[in-house]
Design a protein around this motif. Structure first.
Motif, short mmCIF file in Angstrom:
data_model
loop_
_atom_site.label_atom_id
_atom_site.label_comp_id
_atom_site.label_asym_id
_atom_site.label_seq_id
_atom_site.Cartn_x
_atom_site.Cartn_y
_atom_site.Cartn_z
N ALA A 28 -78.56 49.24 -20.80
CA ALA A 28 -79.06 50.62 -20.78
C ALA A 28 -78.06 51.53 -20.08
N ALA A 29 -77.49 51.06 -18.98
CA ALA A 29 -76.48 51.85 -18.26
C ALA A 29 -75.22 52.01 -19.11
N GLU A 30 -74.84 50.95 -19.79
CA GLU A 30 -73.67 51.02 -20.68
C GLU A 30 -73.91 52.04 -21.79
N LEU A 31 -75.08 52.02 -22.38
CA LEU A 31 -75.41 52.96 -23.45
C LEU A 31 -75.34 54.40 -22.95
N THR A 32 -75.88 54.63 -21.78
CA THR A 32 -75.83 55.98 -21.19
C THR A 32 -74.38 56.43 -20.99
N ARG A 33 -73.55 55.53 -20.44
CA ARG A 33 -72.13 55.88 -20.23
C ARG A 33 -71.43 56.16 -21.55
N LEU A 34 -71.70 55.34 -22.56
CA LEU A 34 -71.07 55.55 -23.87
C LEU A 34 -71.47 56.89 -24.48
N LYS A 35 -72.74 57.24 -24.38
CA LYS A 35 -73.20 58.52 -24.93
C LYS A 35 -72.49 59.68 -24.24
N GLN A 36 -72.34 59.59 -22.92
CA GLN A 36 -71.65 60.64 -22.19
C GLN A 36 -70.17 60.67 -22.54
N LEU A 50 -63.29 56.82 -19.00
CA LEU A 50 -63.09 55.60 -19.78
C LEU A 50 -62.80 54.39 -18.89
N LYS A 51 -61.87 54.54 -17.97
CA LYS A 51 -61.52 53.41 -17.10
C LYS A 51 -62.75 52.94 -16.31
N ASP A 52 -63.49 53.88 -15.75
CA ASP A 52 -64.69 53.51 -14.98
C ASP A 52 -65.73 52.82 -15.86
N HIS A 53 -65.89 53.32 -17.08
CA HIS A 53 -66.85 52.71 -18.01
C HIS A 53 -66.44 51.28 -18.33
N LEU A 54 -65.19 51.08 -18.68
CA LEU A 54 -64.73 49.74 -19.04
C LEU A 54 -64.85 48.78 -17.86
N ALA A 61 -58.34 52.51 -30.58
CA ALA A 61 -57.34 52.03 -31.54
C ALA A 61 -56.54 53.18 -32.15
N SER A 62 -57.19 54.30 -32.39
CA SER A 62 -56.50 55.43 -33.00
C SER A 62 -55.72 56.26 -31.99
N GLY A 63 -55.95 56.00 -30.70
CA GLY A 63 -55.28 56.78 -29.67
C GLY A 63 -56.01 58.05 -29.31
N THR A 64 -57.19 58.28 -29.88
CA THR A 64 -57.98 59.47 -29.57
C THR A 64 -58.39 59.48 -28.10
N VAL A 65 -58.70 58.29 -27.57
CA VAL A 65 -58.99 58.16 -26.15
C VAL A 65 -58.06 57.11 -25.56
N SER A 66 -57.80 57.25 -24.27
CA SER A 66 -56.94 56.29 -23.57
C SER A 66 -57.45 56.16 -22.14
N LEU A 67 -56.77 55.36 -21.34
CA LEU A 67 -57.19 55.20 -19.95
C LEU A 67 -57.11 56.49 -19.16
N GLU A 68 -56.39 57.46 -19.68
CA GLU A 68 -56.33 58.76 -19.02
C GLU A 68 -57.56 59.62 -19.35
N THR A 69 -58.32 59.22 -20.35
CA THR A 69 -59.54 59.95 -20.72
C THR A 69 -60.54 59.83 -19.57
N PRO A 70 -61.02 60.97 -19.05
CA PRO A 70 -61.97 60.91 -17.94
C PRO A 70 -63.18 60.03 -18.25
N ARG A 116 -65.95 45.64 -4.34
CA ARG A 116 -65.10 46.82 -4.20
C ARG A 116 -65.70 47.98 -4.99
N GLY A 117 -65.39 49.17 -4.61
CA GLY A 117 -65.83 50.35 -5.35
C GLY A 117 -64.92 50.60 -6.53
N LEU A 118 -65.37 51.38 -7.48
CA LEU A 118 -64.55 51.70 -8.65
C LEU A 118 -63.24 52.36 -8.24
N ASN A 119 -63.27 53.18 -7.22
CA ASN A 119 -62.04 53.87 -6.81
C ASN A 119 -61.05 52.95 -6.13
N ASP A 120 -61.48 51.76 -5.73
CA ASP A 120 -60.59 50.79 -5.11
C ASP A 120 -59.82 49.98 -6.16
#
Length: 128
Positions: free
Chosen positions: A56-64, A95-99, A84-93, A123-127
């Motif tokens: 459920a949390a994953e779905l919420t993050r994906l929708k956002q 995405l890294k936290d979601h993954l 895969a298409s490069g539309t989003v990357s780890l620089e996309t706000p 550890r926290g996500l920021n760590d």
């Protein structure tokens, strides 16, 4: 259907019985196979108790993240296609936290005793 015991309680009871009453009586390859079975039952218990809230949390993050609606499979496919298409990357706000959170949630169910999971879960996500 009975209210008690729940399916989770039933599976846990079988795992506990095998672990405490049967495992001490068995040796060798049969003991190994029994431990595999007990681990599988423990995994089922974790899936029954933890997978739904994590999904459920994953779905919420994906929708956002994607700005669209859909079910978990559809949105994960959409995210994979955008990566895969490069539309989003780890620089996309986000995405890294979601993954990272999705990975930790899956490990909590699948391999909660994995040393690297234990270390990173504390550890926290920021760590990361």
């Amino acid at each position: 259907m009975q209210d008690e015991p729940t399916p989770t309680e039933l599976v846990q009871a079988v795992a506990d019985f095998l672990r405490t009453d049967i495992a001490p009586l068995i040796a060798g390859h049969q003991a190994f196979k029994l431990r595999v079975g007990i681990n599988a039952l423990d995994l089922v218990v974790r899936q029954l108790t933890q997978a739904s809230p994590a999904e459920a949390a994953e779905l919420t993050r994906l929708k956002q993240l994607l700005g669209q609606d859909g079910d978990l499979l559809e949105l994960n496919r959409a995210l994979a296609a955008q990566i895969a298409s490069g539309t989003v990357s780890l620089e996309t706000p986000g995405l890294k936290d979601h993954l990272w959170q999705t990975t930790l949630d899956k490990l909590a169910v699948d391999q909660p005793n994995y040393a690297s999971y234990k270390r990173e879960a504390g550890r926290g996500l920021n760590d990361a």
